[in-house]
Design a protein around this motif. Structure first.
Motif, PDB file in Angstrom:
ATOM      1  N   GLY A 216      24.550 -37.687  39.277  1.00 40.62           N
ATOM      2  CA  GLY A 216      24.048 -38.950  39.782  1.00 40.62           C
ATOM      3  C   GLY A 216      22.585 -38.931  40.171  1.00 40.62           C
ATOM      4  N   VAL A 217      22.046 -37.757  40.497  1.00 35.44           N
ATOM      5  CA  VAL A 217      20.645 -37.682  40.897  1.00 35.44           C
ATOM      6  C   VAL A 217      19.721 -38.130  39.760  1.00 35.44           C
ATOM      7  CG1 VAL A 217      20.310 -35.268  40.186  1.00 35.44           C
ATOM      8  CG2 VAL A 217      18.952 -36.211  42.088  1.00 35.44           C
ATOM      9  N   PHE A 223      12.976 -38.390  39.909  1.00 39.23           N
ATOM     10  CA  PHE A 223      13.669 -37.169  39.535  1.00 39.23           C
ATOM     11  C   PHE A 223      13.861 -37.120  38.022  1.00 39.23           C
ATOM     12  CE2 PHE A 223      17.254 -34.449  38.647  1.00 39.23           C
ATOM     13  CZ  PHE A 223      17.136 -33.399  39.548  1.00 39.23           C
ATOM     14  N   ARG A 224      14.225 -38.262  37.434  1.00 37.46           N
ATOM     15  CA  ARG A 224      14.470 -38.311  35.989  1.00 37.46           C
ATOM     16  C   ARG A 224      13.194 -38.014  35.194  1.00 37.46           C
ATOM     17  NH1 ARG A 224      16.653 -42.843  36.104  1.00 37.46           N
ATOM     18  NH2 ARG A 224      14.961 -44.163  35.350  1.00 37.46           N
ATOM     19  N   LEU A 225      12.046 -38.523  35.648  1.00 40.27           N
ATOM     20  CA  LEU A 225      10.792 -38.246  34.954  1.00 40.27           C
ATOM     21  C   LEU A 225      10.400 -36.774  35.088  1.00 40.27           C
ATOM     22  CD1 LEU A 225       8.688 -41.416  35.829  1.00 40.27           C
ATOM     23  CD2 LEU A 225       9.397 -40.673  33.542  1.00 40.27           C
ATOM     24  N   ALA A 226      10.599 -36.203  36.286  1.00 33.22           N
ATOM     25  CA  ALA A 226      10.319 -34.773  36.465  1.00 33.22           C
ATOM     26  C   ALA A 226      11.235 -33.942  35.572  1.00 33.22           C
ATOM     27  CB  ALA A 226      10.495 -34.382  37.930  1.00 33.22           C
ATOM     28  N   PHE A 227      12.497 -34.355  35.484  1.00 36.56           N
ATOM     29  CA  PHE A 227      13.463 -33.675  34.620  1.00 36.56           C
ATOM     30  C   PHE A 227      13.023 -33.739  33.154  1.00 36.56           C
ATOM     31  CE2 PHE A 227      17.175 -33.633  31.892  1.00 36.56           C
ATOM     32  CZ  PHE A 227      17.956 -32.614  32.398  1.00 36.56           C
ATOM     33  N   THR A 228      12.616 -34.916  32.714  1.00 38.20           N
ATOM     34  CA  THR A 228      12.194 -35.097  31.320  1.00 38.20           C
ATOM     35  C   THR A 228      10.977 -34.241  30.995  1.00 38.20           C
ATOM     36  OG1 THR A 228      13.052 -37.365  31.301  1.00 38.20           O
ATOM     37  CG2 THR A 228      11.443 -36.784  29.606  1.00 38.20           C
ATOM     38  N   SER A 229       9.999 -34.248  31.892  1.00 40.01           N
ATOM     39  CA  SER A 229       8.807 -33.443  31.687  1.00 40.01           C
ATOM     40  C   SER A 229       9.153 -31.965  31.557  1.00 40.01           C
ATOM     41  CB  SER A 229       7.828 -33.644  32.850  1.00 40.01           C
ATOM     42  OG  SER A 229       6.731 -32.754  32.744  1.00 40.01           O
ATOM     43  N   ARG A 230       9.957 -31.473  32.498  1.00 40.26           N
ATOM     44  CA  ARG A 230      10.314 -30.057  32.459  1.00 40.26           C
ATOM     45  C   ARG A 230      11.136 -29.733  31.207  1.00 40.26           C
ATOM     46  NH1 ARG A 230      12.776 -26.732  37.573  1.00 40.26           N
ATOM     47  NH2 ARG A 230      10.673 -27.174  38.359  1.00 40.26           N
TER      48      ARG A 230
END
Length: 411
Positions: A216-217, A223-230
């Motif tokens: 859910g996070v 958070f989703r943009l940081a996830f995508t970048s990483r």
């Protein structure tokens, strides 16, 4: 003497002793898997199947990465809910460190496809039971105004592990058994002092309810943009790590006068890139605390990685690969260091930090699945030409670098 017995600063900052032992533990965690990925496992794949080493390596990496993703998320959830005299994180960190050392022996003893797969699965479970809770410590214990500084030191772990792989394993040691043994011993020696000496009070003030498995996070935009970048940048990193040795063997033109082999050239390239990453990663982490502008530093690191990967395509003749890996290493050090602090600030809920960092870790483990498949697809599509793998690596790094600029909660 336990580190928490040292008088604490009045502003809630962590102590120098805490930071020193945490940095050593992070180095130990990276030593656990960087040499395995960029040297030990490729050499083991070569020993098991010389003619099919690239395909075998891709198969083993994909299966291991699937297991790693689930193991890291499980470790985060389990450590979030752990209560006892050792706290939430320490039991998992200590037990995982010992298990990682043992599984290095399993990988070394593997003599075929299925035994190698089983050994790598065991290794990934042990690694992530240690690594997930260890990463959560930054969000648990370190206040925002110190996150960049602690991340600067934590960010030294990746290039230091690369240096260990290059200098100790690739250059100083010649036998496969020696390489596995030294790595297996180094991990608990570096990790256990933190787990045994630093009390864990991270559960203080948290609700008694146990966190559950949830993605859910990812509904949180930042958070989703940081996830995508990483995720995108990690695909670039994994492609570089997996195929660099084979690139040096089959594509690069090494200096003939020096008599350098692909393995020794690999060692020197990793050393040069690592030194650049150490310096620029440390500077970037400190600057991100002082300026509180983490996004532009993360973006700059990703762009430099794209440039380095592009140079691998354009300049395979020596010293082109050397220059390429220096630029790539500088970008990697800058990106990985500041991104640690950025992600720790982006987390929306401290009580589920372990679980949410387990979700974020999927941005590292999914590329371990995707990158070998992408690499295999590129190799099949372009007749085994490894330079195209590095061209794709450059694209992923660049897009990942740009993605981070959309984050709003962190400057």
């Amino acid at each position: 003497m336990p580190v928490d017995h040292i008088p604490k600063p009045s502003d809630g900052a962590v102590t120098g002793g805490f930071i020193a032992l945490y940095t050593l533990a992070q180095i130990g965690a990276f030593v656990a898997f960087i040499p395995m990925l960029n040297l030990l496992l490729p050499l083991k794949a070569e020993a098991v199947d010389l003619s099919g080493k690239a395909v075998l390596l891709s198969q083993v990496m994909v299966i291991g990465a699937v297991v790693a993703g689930f193991a890291n998320l499980a470790a985060g959830v389990l450590s979030d809910g752990t209560r006892g005299p050792w706290g939430r994180r320490r039991p998992w960190i200590a037990g995982g460190a010992v298990a990682v050392a043992a599984t290095h022996g399993l990988v070394y003893l593997a003599d075929g496809l299925w035994s190698l797969i089983a050994a790598v699965v065991a290794f990934q479970i042990a690694l992530n039971l240690m690594f997930g809770p260890l990463n959560a410590v930054l969000a648990d214990r370190v206040p925002d105004h110190q996150k960049g500084t602690v991340s600067a030191l934590q960010g030294l772990a990746l290039p230091t592990a690369g240096l260990f792989s290059a200098v100790v394993l690739a250059i100083a040691l010649g036998g496969l058994a020696e390489r596995f043994l030294i790595t297996a011993l180094a991990v608990p020696l570096l990790v256990l002092p933190f787990a045994l000496l630093v009390p864990d009070h991270s559960e203080a003030g948290l609700p008694a309810t146990r966190p559950r498995f949830s993605l859910g996070v990812l509904t949180d935009r930042d958070f989703r943009l940081a996830f995508t970048s990483r995720l995108l940048v990690q695909v670039s990193i994994t492609l570089n790590v997996l195929y660099l040795l084979f690139y040096l063997q089959d594509v690069a033109t090494l200096p003939s006068a020096s008599g350098a082999t692909a393995e020794t050239a690999f060692g020197w390239l990793m050393t040069a890139g690592t030194l650049g990453g150490l310096i620029f990663g440390f500077i970037g982490g400190i600057l991100s605390d002082r300026t509180r502008r983490r996004r532009v530093l993360v973006m700059s690191g990703g762009v430099l990685m794209a440039v380095g990967a592009g140079l691998m395509v354009a300049q395979p003749v020596w010293p082109g690969p050397l220059l390429a890996q220096i630029v790539f290493g500088i970008g990697l050090g800058l990106y990985s260091t500041v991104d640690i602090a950025l992600v720790a600030e982006v987390l929306p809920d401290r009580s589920s930090a372990g679980r949410d960092l387990g979700v974020m870790n999927l941005a590292i483990t999914v590329p371990q699945i995707a990158a070998p498949l992408i690499g295999l697809g590129v190799l099949l599509a372009f007749g085994g030409e490894l330079r195209w793998v590095f061209a794709i690596s450059a694209v992923f790094a660049f897009v990942g670098a740009i993605a981070v600029m959309g984050i709003r909660r962190v400057r």
